[in-house]
Design a protein around this motif. Structure first.
Motif, mmCIF file in Angstrom:
data_model
loop_
_atom_site.group_PDB
_atom_site.id
_atom_site.type_symbol
_atom_site.label_atom_id
_atom_site.label_comp_id
_atom_site.label_asym_id
_atom_site.label_seq_id
_atom_site.Cartn_x
_atom_site.Cartn_y
_atom_site.Cartn_z
ATOM 1 N N THR A 195 45.690 45.234 32.944
ATOM 2 C CA THR A 195 46.809 45.512 32.270
ATOM 3 C C THR A 195 47.879 46.216 32.644
ATOM 4 N N GLY A 196 47.754 46.462 33.872
ATOM 5 C CA GLY A 196 48.815 47.496 34.517
ATOM 6 C C GLY A 196 48.056 48.894 34.830
ATOM 7 N N LEU A 197 47.232 49.450 33.820
ATOM 8 C CA LEU A 197 46.797 50.654 33.971
ATOM 9 C C LEU A 197 45.321 50.389 34.085
ATOM 10 N N THR A 198 44.655 49.444 33.473
ATOM 11 C CA THR A 198 43.145 49.257 33.507
ATOM 12 C C THR A 198 42.782 48.162 33.985
ATOM 13 N N ARG A 199 41.672 48.011 34.450
ATOM 14 C CA ARG A 199 40.801 46.777 34.904
ATOM 15 C C ARG A 199 39.495 46.896 34.512
ATOM 16 N N LEU A 200 39.265 45.994 33.319
ATOM 17 C CA LEU A 200 38.082 46.183 32.498
ATOM 18 C C LEU A 200 37.569 44.921 32.001
ATOM 19 N N ASN A 201 36.321 44.735 31.548
ATOM 20 C CA ASN A 201 35.511 43.631 31.143
ATOM 21 C C ASN A 201 35.717 43.637 29.621
ATOM 22 N N TYR A 202 35.891 42.664 28.965
ATOM 23 C CA TYR A 202 35.956 42.540 27.342
ATOM 24 C C TYR A 202 35.065 41.390 26.851
ATOM 25 N N TRP A 203 34.683 41.584 25.726
ATOM 26 C CA TRP A 203 33.935 40.513 24.950
ATOM 27 C C TRP A 203 34.598 40.249 23.684
ATOM 28 N N GLY A 204 34.313 38.946 23.300
ATOM 29 C CA GLY A 204 34.978 38.742 21.814
ATOM 30 C C GLY A 204 33.851 38.901 20.802
ATOM 31 N N LYS A 205 34.124 38.685 19.458
ATOM 32 C CA LYS A 205 33.022 39.072 18.302
ATOM 33 C C LYS A 205 31.941 37.960 18.399
#
Length: 120
Positions: free
Chosen positions: A102-112
């Motif tokens: 995102t420019g600030l973070t580098r993360l893993n995401y899940w949908g619902k």
């Protein structure tokens, strides 16, 4: 804030088809590998298919030849075309996106998750 929203689940007869979509929204610069996982009642979540940012794919043996994963990087969206569906494909299907920057973070995401039910 980054969100993943799945759509396209539903009830279908054995042998039928469904197309799942997952759109990532938010202040996204880049996304790494995107994938679909599924979890049936009483079972562990398992990888169904994944696609890298460059388009390399891999599939669970149980869905090879029946499911196709694709992505539209311009829309930050991943798709799962599911053909020749079987009752064993019944599960909640979850979208995953790895290494979202995102420019600030580098993360893993899940949908619902979205429910897929295949009747015999």
């Amino acid at each position: 804030q980054v969100q993943l929203v799945e759509s396209g689940g539903g009830l279908v007869q054995a042998g039928g088809s469904l197309r799942l979509s997952c759109a990532a929204s938010g202040n996204i610069f880049t996304i790494g590998t995107m994938g679909w996982y599924r979890q049936a009642p009483g079972k562990q979540r398992e990888l169904v298919a994944a696609i890298s940012s460059g388009g390399a794919t891999n599939y669970a043996n149980s869905v090879k030849g029946r499911f196709t994963i694709s992505r539209d990087n311009a829309k930050n969206t991943v798709y799962l075309q599911m053909n020749s569906l079987k009752p064993d494909d019944t599960a909640s299907y979850y979208c995953n996106a790895d290494n979202i920057y995102t420019g600030l973070t580098r993360l893993n995401y899940w949908g619902k998750g979205t429910q897929v039910t295949v009747s015999s």
